[in-house]
Enzyme design. Sequence first.
Site, PDB file in Angstrom:
ATOM      1  CG  ASP A  42      -2.634  10.211  19.873  1.00 34.41           C
ATOM      2  OD1 ASP A  42      -2.158  10.094  18.729  1.00 34.41           O
ATOM      3  OD2 ASP A  42      -2.471   9.346  20.764  1.00 34.41           O
ATOM      4  CB  SER A  43      -0.164  13.223  15.573  1.00 30.52           C
ATOM      5  OG  SER A  43      -1.298  13.543  14.799  1.00 30.52           O
ATOM      6  CG  ASP A  81      -5.782   8.808  17.729  1.00 24.93           C
ATOM      7  OD1 ASP A  81      -6.021   7.587  17.667  1.00 24.93           O
ATOM      8  OD2 ASP A  81      -4.719   9.312  17.317  1.00 24.93           O
ATOM      9  CE  LYS A 110      -5.301   6.426  14.854  1.00 27.26           C
ATOM     10  NZ  LYS A 110      -4.298   6.159  15.915  1.00 27.26           N
ATOM     11  CD  GLU A 112      -1.312   4.817  19.574  1.00 28.16           C
ATOM     12  OE1 GLU A 112      -0.431   4.313  20.293  1.00 28.16           O
ATOM     13  OE2 GLU A 112      -1.262   5.982  19.140  1.00 28.16           O
ATOM     14  CD  GLU A 176       2.663   5.376  13.510  1.00 27.76           C
ATOM     15  OE1 GLU A 176       1.517   5.411  13.980  1.00 27.76           O
ATOM     16  OE2 GLU A 176       3.490   6.292  13.673  1.00 27.76           O
TER      17      GLU A 176
HETATM   18  O1  KIV Z   1      -2.252  10.521  15.778  1.00 25.77           O
HETATM   19  C1  KIV Z   1      -2.118  10.370  14.564  1.00 25.77           C
HETATM   20  O2  KIV Z   1      -2.013  11.315  13.796  1.00 25.77           O
HETATM   21  C2  KIV Z   1      -2.074   8.997  14.069  1.00 25.77           C
HETATM   22  C3  KIV Z   1      -1.732   8.777  12.646  1.00 25.77           C
HETATM   23  C4  KIV Z   1      -0.358   9.159  12.360  1.00 25.77           C
HETATM   24  C5  KIV Z   1      -2.033   7.402  12.197  1.00 25.77           C
HETATM   25  O3  KIV Z   1      -2.300   8.096  14.808  1.00 25.77           O
END
Ligand code: KIV
Length: 260
Positions: A42-43, A81, A110, A112, A176
């Site tokens: 989600d980055s 994510d 993934k 969080e 992280e």
């Molecule tokens: O969203 C993302 O890119 C991440 C990584 C930096 C672990 O969660």
Amino acid sequence: MSKKIKKILLKKKSGKIVSLTAYSKNFAKILDKYCDIILVGDSMASVLYSMENTHTISLETIIQHSISVRKGIKKSLMVVDMPKGTYKNPTQAKKNAKLIIKKTKCDAIKIESNNKNFKIIKAITEAKIPVMGHIGYTPQFKDKFKVQGKNKAEFEKLIKEAALIERAGAFSIVLECVTPNTAKVITNLLKIPTIGIGSSLHCNGQILVTDDILGLSGFYPKFVKKYVNLDRIIEKAVKKYSKEVKTKLFPKNKNFLYGK
Ligand code: KIV
């Protein structure tokens, strides 16, 4: 358990897990040769969409990019994510995780951790969907960037959190920006592999944002290593193209589709 997940679990014993982010097919295709895991993170909210944080990126947007990434991957484990707000309770989380898997054909999702959502992780793993956990600095739940695990209370909280995520059935966990000692203790304690970002060599693998290592994002905290200044390479090519169009050096005869 899929062969790809088994391969990741084996890295706990030997080797290192190589992991990067991708948001499109073209990047995924290059990464696939060298990565064990490709994360549609989600980055992308900040990297691609210039959003202030990751809080408002939609599930539809993540799915759209994941469909593209899937087309570039042959061998790596593809993880997607779950965006903020899409896993508020076990029922919603299961529904959205299933939707992500169905639409994108990814291998895992993934989530969080907010140090409370263990039941949510359990609900998803019980639905036979592999889950990667994520603790430490978790941008969906923490507004200010801060290294995690510096004091005893934080250190103990992180260790407990990691153990509960493993117990909920996760197959791996991202650490992280936790202190090297926190990473070391968690990595030694857990049976599942740890994947670090800004969390030292003690982890079983490393993950970084691809645009950061290529010098495209403009975001270079200490834990990022910029391997190339791709922005300069792109600029050089675009500058040359611009000049050639203006001076009529492009297109040449060989670029014509027919005739002269
Ligand atoms: O969203 C993302 O890119 C991440 C990584 C930096 C672990 O969660």
